[in-house]
Motif scaffolding. Sequence first.
Motif, PDB file in Angstrom:
ATOM      1  N   ASP A  90      43.612  -5.533 -23.480  1.00  0.00           N
ATOM      2  CA  ASP A  90      43.944  -5.086 -24.833  1.00  0.00           C
ATOM      3  C   ASP A  90      44.559  -6.196 -25.675  1.00  0.00           C
ATOM      4  O   ASP A  90      44.509  -6.135 -26.910  1.00  0.00           O
ATOM      5  N   ILE A  91      45.171  -7.182 -25.012  1.00  0.00           N
ATOM      6  CA  ILE A  91      45.877  -8.218 -25.784  1.00  0.00           C
ATOM      7  C   ILE A  91      45.021  -9.456 -26.015  1.00  0.00           C
ATOM      8  O   ILE A  91      45.395 -10.317 -26.809  1.00  0.00           O
ATOM      9  N   ILE A  92      43.855  -9.575 -25.336  1.00  0.00           N
ATOM     10  CA  ILE A  92      43.010 -10.769 -25.519  1.00  0.00           C
ATOM     11  C   ILE A  92      42.586 -10.945 -26.977  1.00  0.00           C
ATOM     12  O   ILE A  92      42.670 -12.062 -27.528  1.00  0.00           O
ATOM     13  N   PRO A  93      42.144  -9.863 -27.669  1.00  0.00           N
ATOM     14  CA  PRO A  93      41.765 -10.062 -29.083  1.00  0.00           C
ATOM     15  C   PRO A  93      42.918 -10.541 -29.954  1.00  0.00           C
ATOM     16  O   PRO A  93      42.685 -11.195 -30.986  1.00  0.00           O
ATOM     17  N   LEU A  94      44.147 -10.252 -29.557  1.00  0.00           N
ATOM     18  CA  LEU A  94      45.290 -10.688 -30.361  1.00  0.00           C
ATOM     19  C   LEU A  94      45.420 -12.200 -30.379  1.00  0.00           C
ATOM     20  O   LEU A  94      46.003 -12.774 -31.310  1.00  0.00           O
ATOM     21  N   LEU A  95      44.909 -12.868 -29.343  1.00  0.00           N
ATOM     22  CA  LEU A  95      45.029 -14.329 -29.242  1.00  0.00           C
ATOM     23  C   LEU A  95      44.064 -15.049 -30.171  1.00  0.00           C
ATOM     24  O   LEU A  95      44.069 -16.283 -30.255  1.00  0.00           O
ATOM     25  N   ASN A  96      43.191 -14.281 -30.875  1.00  0.00           N
ATOM     26  CA  ASN A  96      42.319 -14.911 -31.859  1.00  0.00           C
ATOM     27  C   ASN A  96      43.096 -15.356 -33.094  1.00  0.00           C
ATOM     28  O   ASN A  96      42.631 -16.183 -33.864  1.00  0.00           O
ATOM     29  N   HIS A  97      44.284 -14.786 -33.280  1.00  0.00           N
ATOM     30  CA  HIS A  97      45.069 -15.066 -34.479  1.00  0.00           C
ATOM     31  C   HIS A  97      46.339 -15.857 -34.184  1.00  0.00           C
ATOM     32  O   HIS A  97      47.047 -16.255 -35.107  1.00  0.00           O
ATOM     33  N   THR A  98      46.652 -16.046 -32.903  1.00  0.00           N
ATOM     34  CA  THR A  98      47.870 -16.776 -32.538  1.00  0.00           C
ATOM     35  C   THR A  98      47.673 -17.467 -31.202  1.00  0.00           C
ATOM     36  O   THR A  98      46.789 -17.089 -30.423  1.00  0.00           O
ATOM     37  N   ASP A  99      48.470 -18.485 -30.953  1.00  0.00           N
ATOM     38  CA  ASP A  99      48.347 -19.217 -29.693  1.00  0.00           C
ATOM     39  C   ASP A  99      49.192 -18.618 -28.579  1.00  0.00           C
ATOM     40  O   ASP A  99      49.027 -18.992 -27.419  1.00  0.00           O
ATOM     41  N   THR A 100      50.114 -17.733 -28.904  1.00  0.00           N
ATOM     42  CA  THR A 100      50.988 -17.172 -27.877  1.00  0.00           C
ATOM     43  C   THR A 100      51.161 -15.667 -28.074  1.00  0.00           C
ATOM     44  O   THR A 100      51.015 -15.146 -29.188  1.00  0.00           O
ATOM     45  N   TRP A 101      51.474 -14.988 -26.970  1.00  0.00           N
ATOM     46  CA  TRP A 101      51.800 -13.552 -27.003  1.00  0.00           C
ATOM     47  C   TRP A 101      52.738 -13.271 -25.842  1.00  0.00           C
ATOM     48  O   TRP A 101      52.616 -13.861 -24.761  1.00  0.00           O
ATOM     49  N   LYS A 102      53.710 -12.401 -26.078  1.00  0.00           N
ATOM     50  CA  LYS A 102      54.573 -11.989 -24.975  1.00  0.00           C
ATOM     51  C   LYS A 102      54.911 -10.507 -25.139  1.00  0.00           C
ATOM     52  O   LYS A 102      55.017  -9.992 -26.255  1.00  0.00           O
ATOM     53  N   GLY A 103      55.054  -9.865 -24.017  1.00  0.00           N
ATOM     54  CA  GLY A 103      55.362  -8.440 -24.040  1.00  0.00           C
ATOM     55  C   GLY A 103      55.176  -7.825 -22.665  1.00  0.00           C
ATOM     56  O   GLY A 103      54.901  -8.519 -21.674  1.00  0.00           O
ATOM     57  N   GLU A 104      55.300  -6.498 -22.598  1.00  0.00           N
ATOM     58  CA  GLU A 104      55.189  -5.782 -21.334  1.00  0.00           C
ATOM     59  C   GLU A 104      53.830  -5.095 -21.243  1.00  0.00           C
ATOM     60  O   GLU A 104      53.377  -4.454 -22.191  1.00  0.00           O
ATOM     61  N   ILE A 105      53.196  -5.246 -20.082  1.00  0.00           N
ATOM     62  CA  ILE A 105      51.885  -4.639 -19.854  1.00  0.00           C
ATOM     63  C   ILE A 105      51.860  -3.992 -18.473  1.00  0.00           C
ATOM     64  O   ILE A 105      52.736  -4.230 -17.641  1.00  0.00           O
ATOM     65  N   GLN A 106      50.858  -3.159 -18.250  1.00  0.00           N
ATOM     66  CA  GLN A 106      50.659  -2.528 -16.945  1.00  0.00           C
ATOM     67  C   GLN A 106      49.460  -3.158 -16.252  1.00  0.00           C
ATOM     68  O   GLN A 106      48.446  -3.451 -16.873  1.00  0.00           O
ATOM     69  N   ASN A 107      49.609  -3.369 -14.946  1.00  0.00           N
ATOM     70  CA  ASN A 107      48.532  -3.895 -14.119  1.00  0.00           C
ATOM     71  C   ASN A 107      48.391  -3.041 -12.870  1.00  0.00           C
ATOM     72  O   ASN A 107      49.288  -2.264 -12.528  1.00  0.00           O
ATOM     73  N   ILE A 108      47.304  -3.209 -12.171  1.00  0.00           N
ATOM     74  CA  ILE A 108      47.112  -2.502 -10.910  1.00  0.00           C
ATOM     75  C   ILE A 108      46.867  -3.509  -9.789  1.00  0.00           C
ATOM     76  O   ILE A 108      46.078  -4.448  -9.937  1.00  0.00           O
ATOM     77  N   LYS A 109      47.580  -3.338  -8.683  1.00  0.00           N
ATOM     78  CA  LYS A 109      47.431  -4.232  -7.543  1.00  0.00           C
ATOM     79  C   LYS A 109      46.191  -3.866  -6.736  1.00  0.00           C
ATOM     80  O   LYS A 109      45.572  -2.818  -6.961  1.00  0.00           O
ATOM     81  N   LYS A 110      45.845  -4.695  -5.791  1.00  0.00           N
ATOM     82  CA  LYS A 110      44.663  -4.458  -4.964  1.00  0.00           C
ATOM     83  C   LYS A 110      44.751  -3.125  -4.231  1.00  0.00           C
ATOM     84  O   LYS A 110      43.739  -2.423  -4.066  1.00  0.00           O
ATOM     85  N   ASP A 111      45.968  -2.735  -3.799  1.00  0.00           N
ATOM     86  CA  ASP A 111      46.123  -1.483  -3.054  1.00  0.00           C
ATOM     87  C   ASP A 111      46.207  -0.253  -3.950  1.00  0.00           C
ATOM     88  O   ASP A 111      46.438   0.868  -3.471  1.00  0.00           O
ATOM     89  N   GLY A 112      46.059  -0.439  -5.277  1.00  0.00           N
ATOM     90  CA  GLY A 112      46.077   0.693  -6.198  1.00  0.00           C
ATOM     91  C   GLY A 112      47.420   0.970  -6.833  1.00  0.00           C
ATOM     92  O   GLY A 112      47.530   1.843  -7.699  1.00  0.00           O
ATOM     93  N   THR A 113      48.461   0.249  -6.439  1.00  0.00           N
ATOM     94  CA  THR A 113      49.790   0.450  -7.012  1.00  0.00           C
ATOM     95  C   THR A 113      49.830  -0.065  -8.446  1.00  0.00           C
ATOM     96  O   THR A 113      49.424  -1.194  -8.718  1.00  0.00           O
ATOM     97  N   ILE A 114      50.306   0.770  -9.343  1.00  0.00           N
ATOM     98  CA  ILE A 114      50.445   0.369 -10.749  1.00  0.00           C
ATOM     99  C   ILE A 114      51.824  -0.247 -10.954  1.00  0.00           C
ATOM    100  O   ILE A 114      52.832   0.342 -10.565  1.00  0.00           O
ATOM    101  N   ILE A 115      51.875  -1.419 -11.540  1.00  0.00           N
ATOM    102  CA  ILE A 115      53.150  -2.099 -11.770  1.00  0.00           C
ATOM    103  C   ILE A 115      53.266  -2.499 -13.234  1.00  0.00           C
ATOM    104  O   ILE A 115      52.274  -2.627 -13.952  1.00  0.00           O
TER     105      ILE A 115
END
Length: 530
Positions: A90-115
Amino acid sequence: MKDEDKNKETLIAELKALRQKIGASEQKYIEIMAYMTEGIYLIRVDDGIIVYTNPAFEKVFGYDHDELLGKHVSIMDVPKGQNVEKNFTDIIPLLNHTDTWKGEIQNIKKDGTIIWCYAYVSAFDHPEHGRVLATMQIDITERRMLEAQLRHTQKMEAISVLAGGIAHEFNNLLTPMMGYAEMLMENKTPQDPDQKYLKPIFLAGNRASRLIRQMQMYGQKSTMNKISLSMDRLVDDTINLLLTTIPPNISIKKDIEPDLYQVHGIADEIHQVLLNLCINASQAMPDGGELTICLKNTEYLSLSDSQEQLHEGHFIVMSVKDEGSGMDPMTKEKIFDPFFTTREVGKGTGLGLSVVWGIVEQHQGHIVVESEQGKGSTFHVYLPAVTDRLSVFSDQVDHMFSGTERILLIDDEQMVTNMTSSMLEEYGYTVKDFLDSKNALAWFTENPYEIDLIITDYGMPEMNGKQFIQKIKEIRPELPAILMTGYNEFGANEDIQSWGLEEMVHKPIKLQDFRVVVRAVLDKRVRLNG
């Protein structure tokens, strides 16, 4: 600034510096990233392909190097439908307008755990891969969980205070309504045509009183005495009630371990927990199914997801299982919030499970919920057990309710004072009433032996009920006193007795109960002085 924030800012500064040097010393850059303790990976902007990961990143997400290299970054995106707030893609398109971005995001690990991760993303031109995103991610899942728990606790405390204040005002209104209706019903024959109007008034008041009691149970201490309870008997009583209330297409199964411990608790409140859970379970099975109630002993309290042992001890585990539709994670997170309900408007108050939570907390217990969409839900209630089989004790009260004693009554609500005076005078008592404690104390100081019993409200301006009783006891320590209250924030009965009180009566006052308490307190005084 916290150490964690300082470290984060330091790493960000290092990443910026490395980005500037990438053209001159790419190999050195890669070597440094390999030793960093934070997860680092590079993504091509054109196609979202991962072109580099450091060992720390691989360790956090549970992948081997080869499993990530050449894969699309969406491999770490949380699947749709799992209430994700923000994925990395979701944040990749934001980098078209700026060189940096920081914030909190959700990811999923290989075992399915959401962090949850704090991400710092910096875009630059790579000599081999073109436009690249260098991303540093810090696992902040534990911090997010602690923040959520703190917010939940603060919200529960605020709602508890609000509910207590609302309940107090409603109890003061219900007391005269129910009291006068009950007195009229007693003074009329069952065949009197007015009974058909009076009974619905009283029943509606009772229903409102129960709803208020549920609000008060949530997050507040009980003032009732705890006794040693046999849980198997309580389950049998609850099932007998359920058989007349739940739909016939729901069957009830009982699974009770022999030689159960007893629970030190309040029978009505634990009964309310089981009843609310069972009704909730039945509503989760509109097409029918099996509702299972289990009781067993255990020596430790654990969380179902991680089996993390919280503390050892003797517990009764009371489980209620349904075969309903189950819950998604977001619903499961909110089920104990007051007024949260998944039912249609007008078909539920949303208080049932919040009451369960409040009562279990009062009993120093714990609730574990297991639920999966399409596979039903199970609520495990852990209650501290009594292993020495204490006997159940109950006071026997003399059923001679009338009397000629003199009673001093104080309540700052005129309607409550009028109704309570009428109720007491109906049974032969002489009542001297006041609307404020200061005037009542002044009168009592001049006439200390004209009174046989004090009945006072708690929440009054200038001098509350506790302070008033203390002043009275300085003059006549032996004089019995009863506290009336629309609140529910007091501690155990022994704390109230330390104020010099014999009993406490909760509003709305019910004639049948109130006259028994008054007579019992007066008779106890006679026995002690006789």
